[in-house]
Design a protein around this motif. Sequence first.
Motif, PDB file in Angstrom:
ATOM      1  N   VAL A  85       0.862  -1.184   0.000  1.00 31.36           N
ATOM      2  CA  VAL A  85       0.000   0.000   0.000  1.00 31.36           C
ATOM      3  C   VAL A  85       0.893   1.227   0.000  1.00 31.36           C
ATOM      4  O   VAL A  85       1.886   1.294   0.727  1.00 31.36           O
ATOM      5  CB  VAL A  85      -0.968   0.014   1.206  1.00 31.36           C
ATOM      6  N   LEU A  86       0.555   2.185  -0.849  1.00 29.91           N
ATOM      7  CA  LEU A  86       1.270   3.451  -0.908  1.00 29.91           C
ATOM      8  C   LEU A  86       0.323   4.532  -0.393  1.00 29.91           C
ATOM      9  O   LEU A  86      -0.644   4.903  -1.069  1.00 29.91           O
ATOM     10  CB  LEU A  86       1.702   3.782  -2.340  1.00 29.91           C
ATOM     11  N   VAL A  87       0.562   4.992   0.820  1.00 28.98           N
ATOM     12  CA  VAL A  87      -0.296   6.004   1.441  1.00 28.98           C
ATOM     13  C   VAL A  87       0.203   7.377   1.018  1.00 28.98           C
ATOM     14  O   VAL A  87       1.386   7.702   1.183  1.00 28.98           O
ATOM     15  CB  VAL A  87      -0.294   5.878   2.972  1.00 28.98           C
ATOM     16  N   HIS A  88      -0.708   8.180   0.463  1.00 28.48           N
ATOM     17  CA  HIS A  88      -0.307   9.492  -0.045  1.00 28.48           C
ATOM     18  C   HIS A  88      -1.263  10.571   0.445  1.00 28.48           C
ATOM     19  O   HIS A  88      -2.485  10.395   0.438  1.00 28.48           O
ATOM     20  CB  HIS A  88      -0.279   9.503  -1.568  1.00 28.48           C
ATOM     21  N   ASP A  89      -0.703  11.709   0.860  1.00 33.50           N
ATOM     22  CA  ASP A  89      -1.497  12.845   1.317  1.00 33.50           C
ATOM     23  C   ASP A  89      -2.291  13.437   0.160  1.00 33.50           C
ATOM     24  O   ASP A  89      -1.719  13.762  -0.887  1.00 33.50           O
ATOM     25  CB  ASP A  89      -0.595  13.946   1.886  1.00 33.50           C
ATOM     26  N   ALA A  90      -3.578  13.641   0.366  1.00 34.35           N
ATOM     27  CA  ALA A  90      -4.402  14.281  -0.662  1.00 34.35           C
ATOM     28  C   ALA A  90      -3.877  15.661  -1.007  1.00 34.35           C
ATOM     29  O   ALA A  90      -4.001  16.126  -2.147  1.00 34.35           O
ATOM     30  CB  ALA A  90      -5.853  14.370  -0.179  1.00 34.35           C
ATOM     31  N   ALA A  91      -3.276  16.348  -0.029  1.00 33.52           N
ATOM     32  CA  ALA A  91      -2.833  17.726  -0.213  1.00 33.52           C
ATOM     33  C   ALA A  91      -1.458  17.844  -0.863  1.00 33.52           C
ATOM     34  O   ALA A  91      -0.972  18.965  -1.058  1.00 33.52           O
ATOM     35  CB  ALA A  91      -2.836  18.460   1.120  1.00 33.52           C
ATOM     36  N   ARG A  92      -0.822  16.750  -1.211  1.00 34.41           N
ATOM     37  CA  ARG A  92       0.427  16.820  -1.989  1.00 34.41           C
ATOM     38  C   ARG A  92       0.039  16.724  -3.463  1.00 34.41           C
ATOM     39  O   ARG A  92       0.258  15.702  -4.123  1.00 34.41           O
ATOM     40  CB  ARG A  92       1.401  15.719  -1.567  1.00 34.41           C
ATOM     41  N   CYS A  93      -0.491  17.831  -3.978  1.00 43.01           N
ATOM     42  CA  CYS A  93      -1.133  17.826  -5.284  1.00 43.01           C
ATOM     43  C   CYS A  93      -0.167  17.995  -6.444  1.00 43.01           C
ATOM     44  O   CYS A  93      -0.573  17.944  -7.603  1.00 43.01           O
ATOM     45  CB  CYS A  93      -2.207  18.910  -5.342  1.00 43.01           C
ATOM     46  N   LEU A  94       1.124  18.209  -6.154  1.00 42.90           N
ATOM     47  CA  LEU A  94       2.107  18.336  -7.226  1.00 42.90           C
ATOM     48  C   LEU A  94       2.821  17.021  -7.515  1.00 42.90           C
ATOM     49  O   LEU A  94       3.804  16.987  -8.249  1.00 42.90           O
ATOM     50  CB  LEU A  94       3.126  19.423  -6.884  1.00 42.90           C
ATOM     51  N   LEU A  95       2.302  15.946  -6.968  1.00 44.74           N
ATOM     52  CA  LEU A  95       2.882  14.626  -7.196  1.00 44.74           C
ATOM     53  C   LEU A  95       2.992  14.330  -8.688  1.00 44.74           C
ATOM     54  O   LEU A  95       2.089  14.658  -9.464  1.00 44.74           O
ATOM     55  CB  LEU A  95       1.994  13.567  -6.535  1.00 44.74           C
ATOM     56  N   ARG A  96       4.082  13.709  -9.082  1.00 42.57           N
ATOM     57  CA  ARG A  96       4.264  13.260 -10.463  1.00 42.57           C
ATOM     58  C   ARG A  96       4.285  11.728 -10.503  1.00 42.57           C
ATOM     59  O   ARG A  96       4.859  11.094  -9.598  1.00 42.57           O
ATOM     60  CB  ARG A  96       5.574  13.797 -11.035  1.00 42.57           C
ATOM     61  N   PRO A  97       3.694  11.130 -11.527  1.00 46.79           N
ATOM     62  CA  PRO A  97       3.699   9.657 -11.612  1.00 46.79           C
ATOM     63  C   PRO A  97       5.090   9.058 -11.549  1.00 46.79           C
ATOM     64  O   PRO A  97       5.289   7.997 -10.958  1.00 46.79           O
ATOM     65  CB  PRO A  97       3.023   9.384 -12.967  1.00 46.79           C
ATOM     66  N   GLU A  98       6.081   9.748 -12.138  1.00 49.91           N
ATOM     67  CA  GLU A  98       7.430   9.178 -12.144  1.00 49.91           C
ATOM     68  C   GLU A  98       8.037   9.105 -10.755  1.00 49.91           C
ATOM     69  O   GLU A  98       8.884   8.245 -10.483  1.00 49.91           O
ATOM     70  CB  GLU A  98       8.354   9.947 -13.092  1.00 49.91           C
ATOM     71  N   TRP A  99       7.619   9.998  -9.848  1.00 49.87           N
ATOM     72  CA  TRP A  99       8.111   9.911  -8.471  1.00 49.87           C
ATOM     73  C   TRP A  99       7.546   8.671  -7.781  1.00 49.87           C
ATOM     74  O   TRP A  99       8.240   8.023  -6.993  1.00 49.87           O
ATOM     75  CB  TRP A  99       7.728  11.160  -7.685  1.00 49.87           C
TER      76      TRP A  99
END
Length: 236
Positions: A113-127
Amino acid sequence: MTNLSPATPGLAFALVPAAGIGERSGADRPKQYVEVAGRPLMAHTLAALLAVPALSATLVVLSPEDSHFEKALPEFHGDRAWLARCGGATRAATVAAGLDELMARGASAQDWVLVHDAARCLLRPEWVQQLIAACADEAVGGLLALPLADTLKEAHQGRSRSTLDRRGKWAAQTPQMFRIGMLREALALAGAAVTDEASAIEALGHEPLLVEASLENFKVTWPADFALAERLLRSR
């Protein structure tokens, strides 16, 4: 659904805890629904996760009282877009409820499971793909993080009391990637006070892998952060 890698059996799921109200943001609604660059903040986050082919599904965990999501994000649908209104009063409770939901939908304790903050909206798929590749053969898992560059100060009543040694210090980001079974156990033992998943895993005696990330992967928290996120998203 596709296995994460032949060497490490198990699927990979994203889990986005989105049951909070974002009190520090100063917004008139939960911050995940504030428009940034023409779309709700969380829409950018989910679009990045859905663009990662290694993720079998992305589960968004909302508060049972949430009445915004379907109207704000009508594009979030399909076989890889999952939604549950089982969020709790804290981040840890929301993530734990989300892990239970993944298990109820057929995920196993050995899946990632990869838990990610909803508010980190600049996430890139490659990261996300970089994190998956780095952790695929890990026994524990890991997280995106950034080595600290600034001088650290300990404050007392608004004044600088001392300077802290920044050597070996990293700022934790998300996603944070762990086995579902291990994270369920860690959260059950750590309680509601933990602020990220890695700290719960550390409390079990494990050492998650730190995968260097980008400064752009910041969490929109304060009022000024919305303008910065807007500029960066529009510059892409």
